[in-house]
Enzyme design. Structure first.
Site, PDB file in Angstrom:
ATOM      1  CD1 TRP A  75      -3.196   0.823   0.788  1.00 58.54           C
ATOM      2  CD2 TRP A  75      -1.836   2.236   1.868  1.00 58.54           C
ATOM      3  NE1 TRP A  75      -3.994   2.029   1.018  1.00 58.54           N
ATOM      4  CE2 TRP A  75      -3.086   2.837   1.772  1.00 58.54           C
ATOM      5  CE3 TRP A  75      -1.019   2.717   2.633  1.00 58.54           C
ATOM      6  CZ2 TRP A  75      -3.703   4.045   2.376  1.00 58.54           C
ATOM      7  CZ3 TRP A  75      -1.381   4.154   3.127  1.00 58.54           C
ATOM      8  CH2 TRP A  75      -2.675   4.643   2.998  1.00 58.54           C
ATOM      9  CG  ASN A 101       3.189  -3.467   6.998  1.00 61.29           C
ATOM     10  OD1 ASN A 101       2.637  -2.177   6.558  1.00 61.29           O
ATOM     11  ND2 ASN A 101       2.294  -4.115   8.028  1.00 61.29           N
ATOM     12  N   GLY A 102       4.945  -0.740   7.046  1.00 64.61           N
ATOM     13  CA  GLY A 102       5.365   0.438   8.006  1.00 64.61           C
ATOM     14  C   GLY A 102       6.154   1.540   7.285  1.00 64.61           C
ATOM     15  CD  GLU A 488     -20.004   2.513  11.341  1.00 60.98           C
ATOM     16  OE1 GLU A 488     -19.396   3.135  11.670  1.00 60.98           O
ATOM     17  OE2 GLU A 488     -19.691   1.264  10.572  1.00 60.98           O
ATOM     18  CD  GLU A 495     -15.173   1.845   5.055  1.00 62.08           C
ATOM     19  OE1 GLU A 495     -16.276   2.067   5.714  1.00 62.08           O
ATOM     20  OE2 GLU A 495     -14.280   1.489   5.353  1.00 62.08           O
ATOM     21  CE  LYS A 608     -11.525  -5.353   8.133  1.00 66.12           C
ATOM     22  NZ  LYS A 608     -12.791  -4.701   8.435  1.00 66.12           N
TER      23      LYS A 608
HETATM   24  O1  M6R Z   1      -8.932  -2.391  13.152  1.00 63.08           O
HETATM   25  P1  M6R Z   1      -9.770  -1.068  13.759  1.00 63.08           P
HETATM   26  O2  M6R Z   1     -10.842  -1.463  14.410  1.00 63.08           O
HETATM   27  O3  M6R Z   1      -8.647  -0.510  14.632  1.00 63.08           O
HETATM   28  O4  M6R Z   1      -9.707  -0.037  12.566  1.00 63.08           O
HETATM   29  C1  M6R Z   1     -10.353   1.181  12.833  1.00 63.08           C
HETATM   30  C2  M6R Z   1     -10.824   1.727  11.426  1.00 63.08           C
HETATM   31  O5  M6R Z   1      -9.633   2.095  10.798  1.00 63.08           O
HETATM   32  C3  M6R Z   1     -11.994   1.139  10.696  1.00 63.08           C
HETATM   33  O6  M6R Z   1     -12.921   0.946  11.806  1.00 63.08           O
HETATM   34  C4  M6R Z   1     -12.341   2.002   9.603  1.00 63.08           C
HETATM   35  O7  M6R Z   1     -13.054   3.119   9.927  1.00 63.08           O
HETATM   36  C5  M6R Z   1     -13.443   1.053   8.717  1.00 63.08           C
HETATM   37  N1  M6R Z   1     -12.905   0.651   7.491  1.00 63.08           N
HETATM   38  C6  M6R Z   1     -14.801   1.367   8.672  1.00 63.08           C
HETATM   39  O8  M6R Z   1     -15.543   0.505   8.119  1.00 63.08           O
END
Ligand code: M6R
Length: 613
Positions: A75, A101-102, A488, A495, A608
């Protein structure tokens, strides 16, 4: 963000690596590559391509037979998503390859030094510096790749998961991690390294957690882990409870749709797990202190820290826990938290919420709070990930692997964990009677069946959504816990549909946002039950937008006349309603993405697991 796979064992590596990368596709990426050592050859076989994994797979012809190798989905951060910037990156000899990664924060400084020492760069990445550094360190350390990795890690600032191979050691893979995930899959005569367990769950359920600043080397028969000084470390082993099938689409057109339909089970499973944790907390409290290292009776303030969907779960948590316990609750965007001067004390309980357990913003905010004396109880879906590992206590949600980038089942299970935490505090503070607690618990138990009922009635909503596919914008309104729920809903739509969407508290409309309403603007309005004190207020807010030409879609548990569409959800107590009300909102976002021809499971620009700040 970025998927990493390493395999060394008894079968040809290439298919295993590509399959592992496929299972990590959900993390989000824009290029992919592999490197494999060839027996008795000086050079490595390397192939890397911008774009989807399929493009890489199509270019893999005449791959030499090898039982080890590394693969990567990138990414882009430093340098665009091109073939040259894709990983692996090699040293000049072509014998050593690295994937990463990072972000290496001091890469420019390193690059300047290495270029003035004569190293030639081929890419714009921060990672390529690691390949050159490793090659030099490898020579200095008598061809010991693990020692070279330890030396190089000490020079790096930032976050990284690194894997390296060298053609001198065709069955060896060396890895390292700091602030970025890496797990070891332990097989029989074969071993794996990966960003997360989904990459290898179809091969082994045994895994090892690696700690911060640890270096691991694997061969088919041996795994050794050290710290950066070279001292042996015994990693924590764990058994993976997810099964491989759970990470497959199972007949659904998209992972997201599958995950929407998995919510009844995810809720039921989380209720089981969270209740048993809550019971063990109670027992431990009676006997001595808590076995989870936190005495919750000392807590005067709770702070949820999270990002995106998990942040919305925290916002619901504020309404719930303050109502049930009168303990003050704050909800903080993790990315903001440590860059201001938040009030933290020993009686503050920090509750990071994270599906992946690797979100860098959340992890950093949590570490900041920990350093300032707070206790950490995390809510997390991923065993073996960094956030739970560094917490004083954890409530694991049982959503199972969530593959679609858009969070659905993780959200509802985070809410379940929050409800049970609220009940636990209510017991500690005697703020609810046993009868009230029993009532809430039996309502929670009824939720899986009610979610199923909602899922059976969403078809008209799917049709309606398609009608609005060309709308410029969609607005969402709610009050009380309905407010974070519509936030939400709006996030999901942005998104997935790449469409302007916003959520508002109904009462706020008149203070500005109502100016957005014009003829035909779709507005989704979430109503509480008829008895709620905010029901009439919401009805007035709905009239206000209707009078200005909005097309109103109502989600409610009771009949409301004269609206464009009404989705009925079963009745439940107001504070539990987000679990039922969010389902139609997820369906709207899903359907809109399909109607607009978008990539539902991997929406553009998103990852993700967001492992950079
Ligand atoms: O893995 P996490 O729950 O920490 O991720 C947090 C957000 O990046 C995540 O909830 C993001 O907003 C989702 N893609 C929303 O659908």
């Amino acid at each position: 963000m970025c998927g990493i796979v390493g395999y060394t064992g008894k079968t040809p590596a290439i298919n295993l690596i590509i399959d592992g990368l496929k299972r990590l596709e959900y993390r989000g990426y824009d290029s992919a590559g592999i490197a494999i050592p060839i027996q008795k050859s000086e050079k490595l076989f390397v192939e890397k391509r911008a774009g989807k994994l399929q493009i890489l797979s199509n270019s893999l012809t005449n791959v030499p037979k090898s039982n080890a190798g590394i693969g990567h989905t990138r990414w882009a951060t430093h340098g665009g998503p091109t073939d040259l910037n894709a990983h692996p990156h090699l040293d000049e000899s072509g014998k050593l390859a690295v994937i990463h990664n990072g972000i290496i924060e001091n890469y420019l400084e390193i690059r300047r030094q290495l270029e003035s020492a004569g190293h030639k760069y081929l890419s714009e990445t921060d990672t390529e510096s690691v390949a050159h550094l490793l090659a030099d360190a490898y020579k200095r350390n008598g061809s010991d790749l693990s020692a070279a990795m330890r030396e190089v890690c000490q020079q790096l600032r930032g976050s990284f998961t690194l894997l390296a191979i060298h053609s001198d050691h065709p069955d060896l893979i060396v890895g390292a991690r700091r602030n970025s995930p890496l797990v070891v899959g332990v097989g029989n005569g074969e071993n794996f390294l990966a960003s997360d367990v989904s990459a290898f769950i179809s091969h082994t359920k045994k895994a090892l957690e690696l700690g911060q600043d640890q270096v691991v080397s694997i061969t088919p028969e041996k795994i050794s882990v050290t710290d950066l000084k070279g001292l042996a470390v015994k990693p924590k082993d764990f058994e993976i409870s997810w099964d491989a099938k759970a990470a497959e689409r199972g007949g659904f057109t998209h992972f997201m749709l599958k995950e929407i339909y998995e919510q009844p089970k995810a809720i039921a499973d989380t209720l089981l797990i969270s209740k048993s944790i809550s019971e063990s907390m109670n027992k431990a409290k009676q006997n001595s202190g808590l076995n989870l290292n936190i005495d919750l009776s000392e807590i005067k303030k709770i702070v949820f820290i999270a990002c995106g969907t998990a942040y919305h779960a925290g916002l619901v948590g504020k309404y719930v826990i303050e109502a049930w316990t009168k303990i003050s609750v704050d909800v903080e965007l993790a990315s903001e938290y440590r860059y201001r001067e938040p009030a933290i004390s020993k009686s503050t309980l920090i509750v990071p919420i994270s599906q992946s357990g690797e979100t860098m913003d959340t992890l950093m905010a949590m570490r900041y709070a920990q350093k300032n004396g707070a206790k950490i109880l995390s809510i997390c879906n991923t065993n073996g990930s960094t956030i739970p590992r560094e917490s004083d206590a954890v409530i694991y949600t049982a959503a199972g692997p969530e593959i679609a980038v858009a969070s659905t089942k993780a959200f509802v299970t985070q809410l379940i964990a929050i409800y049970l935490l609220g009940i636990h505090f209510a017991k500690l503070h005697n703020s609810l009677t046993q009868k009230e607690i029993d009532q809430i618990l039996s309502e929670l138990d009824a939720l899986p069946a009610k979610v199923e009922q909602v899922l059976e009635t969403v078809e008209p909503l799917r049709e309606m959504t398609r009608k609005f596919k060309d709308a410029a914008s969609m607005l969402f309104i709610g009050r009380g816990v309905g407010f974070p729920t519509v936030l939400e809903g709006a996030l999901k739509l942005k998104e997935l549909a790449y469409m302007h969407a916003e959520g508002f508290a109904g009462g706020e409309l008149k203070h500005g946002p109502i100016a957005l309403i014009e003829n035909g603007t779709p507005v989704v309005a979430l109503l509480p039950s008829e008895e709620s004190v905010i029901n009439e207020k919401m009805l007035s807010n709905i009239q206000e937008v209707k009078a200005r030409g909005a097309n109103v879609i109502i989600i409610s548990d009771h009949e409301v006349k004269n609206f464009d569409l009404q989705i009925r959800i079963p009745t439940c107590s107001e504070l539990l309603q987000p679990i039922l009300a969010v389902i139609p909102l997820q369906v709207i976002a899903y359907e809109m993405a399909v109607a607009r021809g978008n990539d539902v499971d991997q929406p553009r620009n998103l990852a993700k697991s967001v492992t950079v700040e």
